[in-house]
Design an enzyme around this catalytic site. Structure first.
Site, PDB file in Angstrom:
ATOM      1  N   ARG A  45      20.929  21.139  79.578  1.00 38.26           N
ATOM      2  CA  ARG A  45      21.936  22.208  79.593  1.00 38.26           C
ATOM      3  C   ARG A  45      22.113  22.829  80.974  1.00 38.26           C
ATOM      4  O   ARG A  45      23.225  23.210  81.336  1.00 38.26           O
ATOM      5  CB  ARG A  45      21.496  23.306  78.636  1.00 38.26           C
ATOM      6  CG  ARG A  45      22.296  23.363  77.376  1.00 38.26           C
ATOM      7  CD  ARG A  45      21.877  24.581  76.604  1.00 38.26           C
ATOM      8  NE  ARG A  45      22.978  25.536  76.544  1.00 38.26           N
ATOM      9  CZ  ARG A  45      23.626  25.804  75.417  1.00 38.26           C
ATOM     10  NH1 ARG A  45      23.257  25.219  74.292  1.00 38.26           N
ATOM     11  NH2 ARG A  45      24.619  26.656  75.403  1.00 38.26           N
ATOM     12  N   GLU A 210      -9.753  19.866  71.405  1.00 40.30           N
ATOM     13  CA  GLU A 210      -9.081  20.378  72.610  1.00 40.30           C
ATOM     14  C   GLU A 210      -9.618  21.766  72.903  1.00 40.30           C
ATOM     15  O   GLU A 210      -9.894  22.528  71.971  1.00 40.30           O
ATOM     16  CB  GLU A 210      -7.580  20.487  72.371  1.00 40.30           C
ATOM     17  CG  GLU A 210      -6.909  19.167  72.110  1.00 40.30           C
ATOM     18  CD  GLU A 210      -5.412  19.369  71.972  1.00 40.30           C
ATOM     19  OE1 GLU A 210      -4.725  19.202  72.999  1.00 40.30           O
ATOM     20  OE2 GLU A 210      -4.943  19.712  70.881  1.00 40.30           O
ATOM     21  N   ASP A 229       0.747  18.753  63.616  1.00 36.51           N
ATOM     22  CA  ASP A 229       0.847  18.535  65.067  1.00 36.51           C
ATOM     23  C   ASP A 229       0.015  17.329  65.513  1.00 36.51           C
ATOM     24  O   ASP A 229       0.420  16.593  66.410  1.00 36.51           O
ATOM     25  CB  ASP A 229       0.379  19.805  65.804  1.00 36.51           C
ATOM     26  CG  ASP A 229       0.504  19.680  67.317  1.00 36.51           C
ATOM     27  OD1 ASP A 229       1.567  19.231  67.778  1.00 36.51           O
ATOM     28  OD2 ASP A 229      -0.453  20.035  68.036  1.00 36.51           O
ATOM     29  N   HIS A 234      -0.921  11.263  65.722  1.00 43.05           N
ATOM     30  CA  HIS A 234      -1.949  10.626  66.544  1.00 43.05           C
ATOM     31  C   HIS A 234      -3.154  10.157  65.727  1.00 43.05           C
ATOM     32  O   HIS A 234      -3.617   9.029  65.871  1.00 43.05           O
ATOM     33  CB  HIS A 234      -2.439  11.585  67.629  1.00 43.05           C
ATOM     34  CG  HIS A 234      -1.335  12.245  68.393  1.00 43.05           C
ATOM     35  ND1 HIS A 234      -0.199  11.580  68.783  1.00 43.05           N
ATOM     36  CD2 HIS A 234      -1.183  13.519  68.837  1.00 43.05           C
ATOM     37  CE1 HIS A 234       0.598  12.413  69.446  1.00 43.05           C
ATOM     38  NE2 HIS A 234       0.028  13.593  69.480  1.00 43.05           N
TER      39      HIS A 234
HETATM   40  C1  BG6 Z   1       0.573  16.617  71.316  1.00 41.47           C
HETATM   41  C2  BG6 Z   1       0.382  17.896  70.557  1.00 41.47           C
HETATM   42  O1  BG6 Z   1       1.260  15.675  70.537  1.00 41.47           O
HETATM   43  O2  BG6 Z   1      -0.679  16.086  71.694  1.00 41.47           O
HETATM   44  C3  BG6 Z   1      -0.407  18.907  71.364  1.00 41.47           C
HETATM   45  O3  BG6 Z   1       1.644  18.458  70.219  1.00 41.47           O
HETATM   46  C4  BG6 Z   1      -1.685  18.291  71.864  1.00 41.47           C
HETATM   47  O4  BG6 Z   1      -0.679  20.066  70.603  1.00 41.47           O
HETATM   48  C5  BG6 Z   1      -1.441  16.936  72.533  1.00 41.47           C
HETATM   49  O5  BG6 Z   1      -2.268  19.181  72.798  1.00 41.47           O
HETATM   50  C6  BG6 Z   1      -2.734  16.249  72.840  1.00 41.47           C
HETATM   51  O6  BG6 Z   1      -2.497  15.139  73.657  1.00 41.47           O
HETATM   52  P1  BG6 Z   1      -3.614  14.590  74.638  1.00 41.47           P
HETATM   53  O7  BG6 Z   1      -3.020  13.364  75.234  1.00 41.47           O
HETATM   54  O8  BG6 Z   1      -3.890  15.683  75.626  1.00 41.47           O
HETATM   55  O9  BG6 Z   1      -4.809  14.322  73.769  1.00 41.47           O
END
Ligand code: BG6
Length: 481
Positions: A45, A210, A229, A234
């Protein structure tokens, strides 16, 4: 599919673009991996022009690429590839200007890193401007919806213009070296496969911890929570790679066919099971690496029932995995940043050593921050003794950075962007996988809602509420810490 000659980057001024996409594209460009003619057209945008976008990109590289990896000539030739077209994605008339910048629309890669609510309008705009040709490919960043129904709506909107063979759904974990290494380990060695089943394996643990908290992503994160999330995408992808049958080839159909079978075999965790098979947590104030951190609700500015931690006991209901639990846990504000997969083998059927210290083998696949594959083996404790052999568990470690010291480690988006530009779909997620993932996740959330399962507090800097420990200890299993 021939390599794209234009890459259209939606959301080009956003955080992901500056932190990951532009630095990754630069890395590919600097190493001569991109076609010399590939042009990268940023759009968003903001009313920038090409010069201002190049200045923004140069700043992003300064911030996110180490100085020794950005020789001025490589930076200049990368910036030369960039152009910018401002666009309000909801206004159909803006797309003609975009199309005018794109050379051959059939050799086009498009990367949508925008809010999913814009996907529909963007697809319509692209198709209307002739940018949905059979050679064009479209990458979609998460979140692809917040439940099965919304994910289907997005997938339907996209399918209206682009067939599945042209859609590249991103799960950046699949771009990580160690995640691909899981395939190499399982299917490039004969050692593991005969034991890779309920006869040889006691249980599997997948942990993604994390140390970060909300990171200012208030609206997005509080609407999602850890289950959607991190687990929906993942962690379920990691589980699928651990549990799938050997694909016949490393190609998109063969690999994804096997993954989706696993995802569809996940035993539903419904209202009757959520209490015994899942734990929801939310971080309270605490400390990480000696630094005090605030509670989630304080960061957010209000009370919330969103989980920042989740632990699950999952089962893959098929012949291979009968009775083998897969314990999953992930959370924010954990004591350390660590992603790992632990495969706990069974004990030997009989110990001739009569030794209480005999421990079953364990395979530890560390994804980050360390990239390591470790195997715990029993060996003889050196020395003399009158009462038989004494054994001790020792690790057999392959530190990947050490084993491949001469090869630069690539970040996930470099792999994925290169595959997108060159049209390789294997490391992207197919629609049926996403929908199987949502089906399983939605059932858990419905169970939480039906039973009124609240989040349990845990102090920041710990591995979640005590119930997460009880989840495995009930089965006589401890989390690998
Ligand atoms: C993202 C999430 O998909 O993956 C985040 O939305 C998360 O919340 C991140 O922090 C973690 O990715 P990585 O590669 O740092 O493990």
């Amino acid at each position: 599919m021939s390599a794209a000659t234009s890459l259209l980057l939606f959301g080009a001024t956003g955080d992901l673009s500056r932190r990951m996409l532009l630095p990754s594209l630069f890395g590919l460009s600097a190493d001569g991996l991109l076609h010399p003619d590939l042009r990268i057209i940023g759009t968003a945008r903001s009313g920038l022009d090409t010069a201002a976008f190049r200045a923004m990109a140069a700043q992003a590289l300064e911030q996110h690429v180490e100085a020794e990896r950005r020789p001025p000539a490589a930076v200049a030739s990368f910036l030369d590839r960039l152009a910018y077209v401002p666009l309000d994605a909801t206004q159909a008339e803006g797309y003609a200007a975009l199309a005018a910048e794109v050379g051959d629309p059939c050799r086009l890669a498009i990367f949508l890193s925008t809010a999913p609510r814009l996907f529909g309008a963007t697809i319509t705009g692209l198709a209307g401007a002739g940018l949905a040709c059979a050679g064009a490919r479209l990458a979609l960043e998460k979140p692809l919806g917040h439940d099965l129904a919304s994910s289907r709506a997005i997938n339907d909107a996209v399918a209206g213009a682009y067939p599945e063979s042209q859609i590249f759904r991103i799960d950046h974990y699949l771009g990580k070296e160690t995640v691909q290494n899981l395939l190499a380990l399982r299917f490039g060695n004969i050692l593991f496969e005969p034991l890779w089943n309920a006869t040889g394996i006691d249980h599997v643990q997948i942990s993604v911890g994390e140390t970060v908290g909300l990171e200012g992503r208030t609206d997005y994160y509080d609407g999602m929570g850890a289950l959607r999330d991190m687990v929906q995408n993942h962690m379920l992808q990691l589980l699928a790679l651990v549990a799938m049958e050997p694909p016949a080839r490393f190609d998109p159909a063969a690999v994804r066919d096997e993954k989706v079978k696993v995802l569809r075999s996940l035993r539903p965790i419904g209202p009757r099971d959520v209490e015994s098979h899942s734990v929801r947590g939310q971080y309270d104030a605490g400390a990480i690496l000696g630094q005090p951190v605030r509670a989630y609700a304080d960061e957010l500015g209000r009370a919330s029932d969103t989980e920042t931690f989740v632990a699950l006991k999952a089962h893959v209901d098929n012949w291979r995995w009968r009775g083998v639990p897969f314990y999953l846990r992930t959370g924010k504000r954990m004591p350390e940043r660590v992603s790992e997969i632990i495969v706990q083998f069974r004990a030997v059927p009989h110990s001739m050593f009569g030794d209480a210290t005999l421990k079953p083998n364990k395979l530890i696949i560390s994804i980050q921050p360390d990239e390591n594959i470790g195997l715990r083996l029993m060996t003889k404790l050196p020395g003399l003794g009158r009462d038989g052999l004494k054994l001790r568990a020792v690790p057999l470690d392959i530190g990947l950075p050490g084993a491949f010291a001469d090869v630069r480690r690539r970040i996930a988006y470099e792999r994925l962007l290169l595959d997108l530009v060159e049209g390789r779909q294997t490391l992207f997620v197919r629609r049926d996988e996403v929908e199987a993932q949502w089906t399983w996740i939605d059932a858990i959330r419905a169970g939480w809602a039906e039973t009124g399962m609240q989040v349990k507090p845990y102090p920041a800097g710990t591995w979640g509420p005590s119930q997460a420990i009880a989840l495995t200890e009930r089965d006589g299993v401890s989390w690998h810490d």
